[in-house]
Scaffold this active site. Structure first.
Site, short mmCIF file in Angstrom:
data_model
loop_
_atom_site.label_atom_id
_atom_site.label_comp_id
_atom_site.label_asym_id
_atom_site.label_seq_id
_atom_site.Cartn_x
_atom_site.Cartn_y
_atom_site.Cartn_z
N LEU A 1 -22.34 0.29 8.39
CA LEU A 1 -21.53 -0.82 7.89
C LEU A 1 -21.36 -1.86 9.01
O LEU A 1 -20.32 -1.96 9.64
CB LEU A 1 -20.16 -0.32 7.41
CG LEU A 1 -19.29 -1.34 6.69
CD1 LEU A 1 -19.75 -1.52 5.25
CD2 LEU A 1 -17.81 -0.92 6.72
N ARG B 1 -22.93 -6.04 10.20
CA ARG B 1 -22.86 -7.41 9.65
C ARG B 1 -23.39 -7.44 8.22
O ARG B 1 -22.74 -7.95 7.31
CB ARG B 1 -23.68 -8.36 10.53
CG ARG B 1 -23.03 -8.67 11.86
CD ARG B 1 -23.97 -9.41 12.76
NE ARG B 1 -25.10 -8.57 13.13
CZ ARG B 1 -25.49 -8.33 14.39
NH1 ARG B 1 -24.88 -8.90 15.38
NH2 ARG B 1 -26.52 -7.54 14.64
N ILE C 1 -32.68 -0.88 3.07
CA ILE C 1 -33.06 -2.25 3.49
C ILE C 1 -33.10 -2.32 5.01
O ILE C 1 -33.20 -3.42 5.57
CB ILE C 1 -32.09 -3.32 2.93
CG1 ILE C 1 -30.65 -3.03 3.32
CG2 ILE C 1 -32.23 -3.47 1.43
CD1 ILE C 1 -30.19 -3.60 4.60
N ARG D 1 -34.83 0.02 8.04
CA ARG D 1 -36.19 0.21 8.54
C ARG D 1 -36.71 1.52 7.92
O ARG D 1 -35.95 2.48 7.75
CB ARG D 1 -36.21 0.35 10.07
CG ARG D 1 -35.97 -0.95 10.83
CD ARG D 1 -37.16 -1.89 10.76
NE ARG D 1 -36.94 -3.12 11.52
CZ ARG D 1 -36.51 -4.26 11.01
NH1 ARG D 1 -36.24 -4.36 9.71
NH2 ARG D 1 -36.37 -5.33 11.76
N ASP E 1 -37.05 -1.49 0.50
CA ASP E 1 -37.61 -2.77 0.95
C ASP E 1 -38.47 -2.57 2.19
O ASP E 1 -39.18 -3.48 2.60
CB ASP E 1 -36.47 -3.75 1.27
CG ASP E 1 -36.98 -5.15 1.60
OD1 ASP E 1 -37.90 -5.62 0.90
OD2 ASP E 1 -36.48 -5.76 2.57
N GLU F 1 -45.54 -0.40 7.90
CA GLU F 1 -45.85 -1.61 7.14
C GLU F 1 -47.04 -2.34 7.75
O GLU F 1 -47.17 -2.34 8.97
CB GLU F 1 -44.62 -2.53 7.14
CG GLU F 1 -43.45 -1.88 6.41
CD GLU F 1 -42.16 -2.67 6.57
OE1 GLU F 1 -42.18 -3.78 7.11
OE2 GLU F 1 -41.12 -2.16 6.16
N HIS G 1 -40.91 -5.71 1.96
CA HIS G 1 -40.04 -6.19 3.05
C HIS G 1 -39.68 -7.68 2.85
O HIS G 1 -40.06 -8.52 3.67
CB HIS G 1 -40.72 -5.98 4.42
CG HIS G 1 -39.75 -5.97 5.57
ND1 HIS G 1 -39.92 -5.20 6.68
CD2 HIS G 1 -38.59 -6.66 5.78
CE1 HIS G 1 -38.93 -5.42 7.54
NE2 HIS G 1 -38.09 -6.29 6.99
P1 NAP Z 1 -25.40 -4.47 12.93
O1 NAP Z 1 -24.36 -5.49 12.69
O2 NAP Z 1 -25.71 -4.05 14.33
O3 NAP Z 1 -25.00 -3.17 12.06
C1 NAP Z 1 -25.59 -1.94 12.22
C2 NAP Z 1 -24.57 -0.87 11.87
O4 NAP Z 1 -25.19 0.42 11.96
C3 NAP Z 1 -23.38 -0.85 12.82
O5 NAP Z 1 -22.20 -0.89 12.05
C4 NAP Z 1 -23.51 0.47 13.58
O6 NAP Z 1 -22.22 1.00 13.81
C5 NAP Z 1 -24.32 1.32 12.62
N1 NAP Z 1 -25.13 2.32 13.31
C6 NAP Z 1 -25.96 2.13 14.37
N2 NAP Z 1 -26.52 3.28 14.75
C7 NAP Z 1 -26.05 4.22 13.90
C8 NAP Z 1 -26.27 5.61 13.78
N3 NAP Z 1 -27.07 6.28 14.63
N4 NAP Z 1 -25.62 6.28 12.79
C9 NAP Z 1 -24.80 5.61 11.95
N5 NAP Z 1 -24.57 4.29 12.01
C10 NAP Z 1 -25.17 3.60 12.98
O7 NAP Z 1 -26.80 -4.91 12.33
P2 NAP Z 1 -27.06 -5.84 11.05
O8 NAP Z 1 -27.14 -7.26 11.49
O9 NAP Z 1 -26.12 -5.47 9.96
O10 NAP Z 1 -28.56 -5.36 10.70
C11 NAP Z 1 -28.82 -4.00 10.39
C12 NAP Z 1 -30.29 -3.73 10.30
O11 NAP Z 1 -30.82 -4.20 9.07
C13 NAP Z 1 -31.18 -4.43 11.34
O12 NAP Z 1 -31.18 -3.75 12.59
C14 NAP Z 1 -32.54 -4.42 10.69
O13 NAP Z 1 -33.29 -3.29 11.08
C15 NAP Z 1 -32.22 -4.35 9.20
N6 NAP Z 1 -32.64 -5.59 8.52
C16 NAP Z 1 -33.56 -5.55 7.52
C17 NAP Z 1 -33.94 -6.70 6.88
C18 NAP Z 1 -34.93 -6.67 5.75
O14 NAP Z 1 -35.61 -7.68 5.53
N7 NAP Z 1 -35.04 -5.60 5.00
C19 NAP Z 1 -33.41 -7.93 7.26
C20 NAP Z 1 -32.46 -7.95 8.28
C21 NAP Z 1 -32.08 -6.78 8.90
P3 NAP Z 1 -21.94 2.00 15.06
O15 NAP Z 1 -22.49 1.31 16.28
O16 NAP Z 1 -20.48 2.19 15.06
O17 NAP Z 1 -22.67 3.26 14.74
#
Ligand code: NAP
Length: 278
Positions: free
Chosen positions: A118, A120, A195, A197, A221, A226, A244
């Site tokens: 949870l 951004r 969504i 990786r 997605d 990929e 994706h």
């Molecule tokens: P973010 O703000 O860093 O959120 C990631 C969340 O994951 C954090 O709340 C973090 O909390 C949690 N987390 C990290 N490691 C974890 C673990 N081992 N176990 C459980 N929770 C964990 O990142 P975001 O901006 O939301 O983006 C998230 C990801 O979405 C990106 O890194 C990217 O890979 C993916 N994405 C995909 C697409 C697409 O086109 N499909 C587009 C954009 C992004 P804690 O640190 O407290 O664990």
């Protein structure tokens, strides 16, 4: 290699994206490297530790893509639970007759969306899911000050939700976080949506569980390698698959590109970059 031979000595910055990151070998070839400006929020295709060691900064493009990725996530939730793509294929195949309609599906309202990661994007997905009448639960390593049920690990979260939605970063730390144990906890009435990786789910195990109906369905997605998608997915009717496209709109990709360029311009102007990761 030919490009590097000619230009490596003068290169001060790299522009990267998901499919073309930067490893230690590339960084070693660029003695003046000071910035890796990445297109995308997930920077798992960059060896961040190697960049840090060489005093090269890494920037990404957070926040500007949250809305579009959250839209994509909700469309996967809708499409896998309500089977809209499958019902359209059914209609196009001429199977709609007066007496027999398309089989009934599963409602979103009242169900729990379990968000693994949870952050951004996860928080924006939670808002949308609530508008669809869903309850929210989540697991992060660190509990947040949010009004959603918190579970201490992925298995407990999977046990207590209908849809497990993965929105963590990729990379070594989350590799196969969603494994057989988690899918067993989700059970035959549970759905998984990814969504984040491809690496966060154990892909061969997911295929097996979909084939054997040990979970109800998957909306994906992202994939491990990929653009190669395991062909088994094409035959699985309980899988909804996208290439994706999470952030793939003109507006969002433009905003991401603008932010990537802004970081490059600031760096070359000797000013602090905007969205630094390390
Ligand atoms: P973010 O703000 O860093 O959120 C990631 C969340 O994951 C954090 O709340 C973090 O909390 C949690 N987390 C990290 N490691 C974890 C673990 N081992 N176990 C459980 N929770 C964990 O990142 P975001 O901006 O939301 O983006 C998230 C990801 O979405 C990106 O890194 C990217 O890979 C993916 N994405 C995909 C697409 C697409 O086109 N499909 C587009 C954009 C992004 P804690 O640190 O407290 O664990």
């Amino acid at each position: 290699d030919a490009f590097l031979k000619r230009h490596a000595a003068t290169v001060r910055a790299l522009a990267t994206y998901t499919a073309w990151g930067a490893d230690a070998k590339l960084m070693d070839a660029l003695p003046k490297l000071g910035l890796i400006s990445h297109f995308g929020v997930g920077y798992d295709s960059i060896d961040v530790a190697a960049a840090k060691q060489r005093n090269a900064m890494v920037t990404n493009t957070p926040d500007v893509l949250n809305d579009c990725v959250a839209d994509t996530a909700m469309s996967l939730v809708l499409n896998v639970m309500r089977q809209f793509p499958r019902s359209e294929n059914w209609l196009r195949a001429g199977k709609w007759h007066a007496v027999i309609g398309y089989p009934l599906t599963v409602s979103l309202g009242g169900k729990t969306l379990g968000i693994l990661g949870l952050g951004r994007i996860g928080e924006v997905i939670a808002k949308r899911a609530q508008a669809f009448g869903m309850k929210i639960a989540y697991h992060n390593r660190n509990q947040k000050d949010v009004p959603y049920a918190y579970y201490a690990d992925a298995v407990a979260l999977a046990k207590n939700c209908t849809v497990l939605l993965i929105a963590t970063p990729g990379g070594a730390e989350t590799m196969n976080l969603v494994n057989a144990k988690v899918l067993d906890a989700l059970g035959p009435r549970g759905f998984v949506v990814n969504i984040a990786r491809g690496s966060v789910i154990d892909e061969p195990v997911l295929i097996k569980y979909l084939r054997e109906n040990r979970i109800a369905g998957a909306g994906l997605d992202v994939f491990v390698k990929e653009p190669q998608v395991p062909p088994e997915f094409f035959a699985l009717e309980n899988a909804v698959i996208y290439p994706h496209v999470g952030s793939g709109t003109v507006e969002t990709r433009t905003a991401m590109g603008d932010l990537q360029l802004e970081n490059l311009r600031l760096y070359f102007a000797g000013k602090p970059v905007k969205t630094r990761v390390v």
